[in-house]
Motif scaffolding. Sequence first.
Motif, PDB file in Angstrom:
ATOM      1  N   GLN A  72      21.954   2.874 -14.620  1.00 33.75           N
ATOM      2  CA  GLN A  72      22.068   1.418 -14.590  1.00 33.75           C
ATOM      3  C   GLN A  72      22.706   0.932 -15.890  1.00 33.75           C
ATOM      4  O   GLN A  72      22.292   1.333 -16.982  1.00 33.75           O
ATOM      5  CB  GLN A  72      20.697   0.758 -14.427  1.00 33.75           C
ATOM      6  N   LEU A  73      23.726   0.078 -15.774  1.00 31.54           N
ATOM      7  CA  LEU A  73      24.400  -0.519 -16.915  1.00 31.54           C
ATOM      8  C   LEU A  73      24.498  -2.020 -16.700  1.00 31.54           C
ATOM      9  O   LEU A  73      24.742  -2.476 -15.570  1.00 31.54           O
ATOM     10  CB  LEU A  73      25.810   0.066 -17.078  1.00 31.54           C
ATOM     11  N   GLY A  74      24.288  -2.803 -17.762  1.00 36.50           N
ATOM     12  CA  GLY A  74      24.319  -4.257 -17.621  1.00 36.50           C
ATOM     13  C   GLY A  74      24.873  -4.958 -18.830  1.00 36.50           C
ATOM     14  O   GLY A  74      24.847  -4.423 -19.955  1.00 36.50           O
ATOM     15  N   ILE A  75      25.404  -6.152 -18.603  1.00 40.11           N
ATOM     16  CA  ILE A  75      25.876  -7.018 -19.679  1.00 40.11           C
ATOM     17  C   ILE A  75      25.457  -8.440 -19.348  1.00 40.11           C
ATOM     18  O   ILE A  75      25.489  -8.856 -18.183  1.00 40.11           O
ATOM     19  CB  ILE A  75      27.414  -6.930 -19.841  1.00 40.11           C
ATOM     20  N   ALA A  76      25.012  -9.183 -20.360  1.00 37.54           N
ATOM     21  CA  ALA A  76      24.583 -10.572 -20.166  1.00 37.54           C
ATOM     22  C   ALA A  76      25.078 -11.419 -21.319  1.00 37.54           C
ATOM     23  O   ALA A  76      25.228 -10.934 -22.449  1.00 37.54           O
ATOM     24  CB  ALA A  76      23.056 -10.666 -20.063  1.00 37.54           C
ATOM     25  N   ILE A  77      25.342 -12.693 -21.028  1.00 34.27           N
ATOM     26  CA  ILE A  77      25.725 -13.666 -22.055  1.00 34.27           C
ATOM     27  C   ILE A  77      24.721 -14.808 -21.996  1.00 34.27           C
ATOM     28  O   ILE A  77      24.612 -15.487 -20.973  1.00 34.27           O
ATOM     29  CB  ILE A  77      27.152 -14.200 -21.830  1.00 34.27           C
TER      30      ILE A  77
ATOM     31  N   ASN B  34      24.017 -30.707 -37.174  1.00 36.23           N
ATOM     32  CA  ASN B  34      24.324 -29.972 -35.952  1.00 36.23           C
ATOM     33  C   ASN B  34      24.204 -28.480 -36.222  1.00 36.23           C
ATOM     34  O   ASN B  34      24.962 -27.917 -37.008  1.00 36.23           O
ATOM     35  CB  ASN B  34      25.735 -30.318 -35.467  1.00 36.23           C
ATOM     36  N   SER B  35      23.218 -27.859 -35.601  1.00 39.07           N
ATOM     37  CA  SER B  35      23.005 -26.432 -35.761  1.00 39.07           C
ATOM     38  C   SER B  35      22.980 -25.811 -34.371  1.00 39.07           C
ATOM     39  O   SER B  35      21.965 -25.849 -33.671  1.00 39.07           O
ATOM     40  CB  SER B  35      21.687 -26.161 -36.502  1.00 39.07           C
ATOM     41  N   LYS B  36      24.105 -25.252 -33.952  1.00 38.27           N
ATOM     42  CA  LYS B  36      24.210 -24.709 -32.603  1.00 38.27           C
ATOM     43  C   LYS B  36      23.528 -23.351 -32.489  1.00 38.27           C
ATOM     44  O   LYS B  36      23.556 -22.542 -33.416  1.00 38.27           O
ATOM     45  CB  LYS B  36      25.688 -24.568 -32.210  1.00 38.27           C
ATOM     46  N   LEU B  37      22.903 -23.137 -31.336  1.00 41.63           N
ATOM     47  CA  LEU B  37      22.338 -21.837 -31.013  1.00 41.63           C
ATOM     48  C   LEU B  37      23.478 -20.958 -30.509  1.00 41.63           C
ATOM     49  O   LEU B  37      24.048 -21.205 -29.445  1.00 41.63           O
ATOM     50  CB  LEU B  37      21.257 -21.973 -29.947  1.00 41.63           C
ATOM     51  N   ALA B  38      23.824 -19.949 -31.271  1.00 39.55           N
ATOM     52  CA  ALA B  38      24.990 -19.123 -30.953  1.00 39.55           C
ATOM     53  C   ALA B  38      24.781 -18.336 -29.666  1.00 39.55           C
ATOM     54  O   ALA B  38      23.647 -17.992 -29.293  1.00 39.55           O
ATOM     55  CB  ALA B  38      25.275 -18.159 -32.104  1.00 39.55           C
ATOM     56  N   MET B  39      25.871 -18.069 -28.976  1.00 37.71           N
ATOM     57  CA  MET B  39      25.802 -17.231 -27.783  1.00 37.71           C
ATOM     58  C   MET B  39      25.336 -15.829 -28.168  1.00 37.71           C
ATOM     59  O   MET B  39      25.682 -15.311 -29.230  1.00 37.71           O
ATOM     60  CB  MET B  39      27.160 -17.171 -27.082  1.00 37.71           C
ATOM     61  N   ARG B  40      24.536 -15.255 -27.283  1.00 33.56           N
ATOM     62  CA  ARG B  40      24.030 -13.893 -27.513  1.00 33.56           C
ATOM     63  C   ARG B  40      24.577 -12.974 -26.426  1.00 33.56           C
ATOM     64  O   ARG B  40      24.434 -13.246 -25.237  1.00 33.56           O
ATOM     65  CB  ARG B  40      22.501 -13.872 -27.522  1.00 33.56           C
ATOM     66  N   PHE B  41      25.182 -11.876 -26.864  1.00 31.54           N
ATOM     67  CA  PHE B  41      25.750 -10.896 -25.942  1.00 31.54           C
ATOM     68  C   PHE B  41      24.810  -9.691 -25.872  1.00 31.54           C
ATOM     69  O   PHE B  41      24.466  -9.108 -26.904  1.00 31.54           O
ATOM     70  CB  PHE B  41      27.142 -10.468 -26.404  1.00 31.54           C
ATOM     71  N   THR B  42      24.400  -9.348 -24.667  1.00 31.18           N
ATOM     72  CA  THR B  42      23.445  -8.263 -24.461  1.00 31.18           C
ATOM     73  C   THR B  42      24.097  -7.156 -23.634  1.00 31.18           C
ATOM     74  O   THR B  42      24.683  -7.422 -22.582  1.00 31.18           O
ATOM     75  CB  THR B  42      22.187  -8.767 -23.733  1.00 31.18           C
ATOM     76  N   PHE B  43      23.977  -5.926 -24.128  1.00 34.13           N
ATOM     77  CA  PHE B  43      24.452  -4.747 -23.410  1.00 34.13           C
ATOM     78  C   PHE B  43      23.268  -3.791 -23.268  1.00 34.13           C
ATOM     79  O   PHE B  43      22.595  -3.483 -24.252  1.00 34.13           O
ATOM     80  CB  PHE B  43      25.585  -4.060 -24.177  1.00 34.13           C
TER      81      PHE B  43
END
Length: 334
Positions: free
Chosen positions: A185-190, A205-214
């Motif tokens: 099983q392999l996955g990627i999420a943003i 303004n303090s943005k919550l940065a995008m998180r990349f999950t592998f």
Amino acid sequence: MKYSFIHIVVFTLGIILIPTSIILGQDIHFSQFNQAPASLNPALTGQFDGGYRIAGIYRSQWGSVTTPYSTFAFSGDAHNFMKQKGLGVGLDFFYDKAGDGNLGTVNFNASGSYSLGIGQTQKNHLTFGLQLGWAQRQIDPTQLVFDNQNGGGGSLETFNTGASYANASTGLVWETRFAKRKKLQLGIAIHNLTQPNINFYGSDNSKLAMRFTFHGNYQFKITQKIDLIPGILTMIQGPHAQITPGMNAKYILDNRSTNYRAVYLGLWTRTGDAAFISMGMDWNTLNVGLSYDFNYSKLTTASRYRGGFEFSVIYIFSESLPKRQHFKTCPDYI
């Protein structure tokens, strides 16, 4: 596609030996990340063998350093929802409380996924997932010290004790089953697609940065009783990165379909931060897991090598829930 035991061991050791300097920070996380599927990847919603699934996980950490950080997550999802093949639907709740300021985060999410079989044998599946959510953060400023309390600049008048925001995440998972006890099983999420503002000062303004999950794992049989399951999780959020490789060993006590029993033992590491051991048990459709972190970062002087404790539970209803009767049945003696 063939994988040998040597390939898997080399792959796992190679990841573990990656230089620790790439680890720049740490976000809220679970060591037993596979026990919180919707939080890991929205595409894992409804992806299990059964009808309905409920999952809960609790984590407590840094009790030896400061006020303990407590994190709790609960989720429920359905496989083939409304008898629609490949459709998964779920809800999850997340709560975290951290630090001397009692910083609390409450998060509600709704997730959906759709799985497509690939090829004539349908042994390969590609699943798309989407998650929409709402979160609120709260803090107690009376427990904190500000500059203007000591004659410095700034003003508490512009400080908000709470902030709420909407968020969205998406993901993709590919899974192939070579045999009953052999799958990859392999996955990627943003995560954080909306990059919401999470600052307690309204003017900033303090943005919550995008998180990349592998993430990925490979399960294979080495004896009639033992399976090995190496895996890896990599998360990148802004300048921060976290890599978590490791392996679980599964020992099958009873492999009957109506009386399944198995135990797990695993060793994992968050490179540059902590190592943790995990253990678990399958009892038919019930899974229970425990883990404990041993911190080995620069914080060891204060942590004394202690990190966090986790407890998780997953239960799968193997059959559909009973249908509601809209009429009264007559007793046999009438």
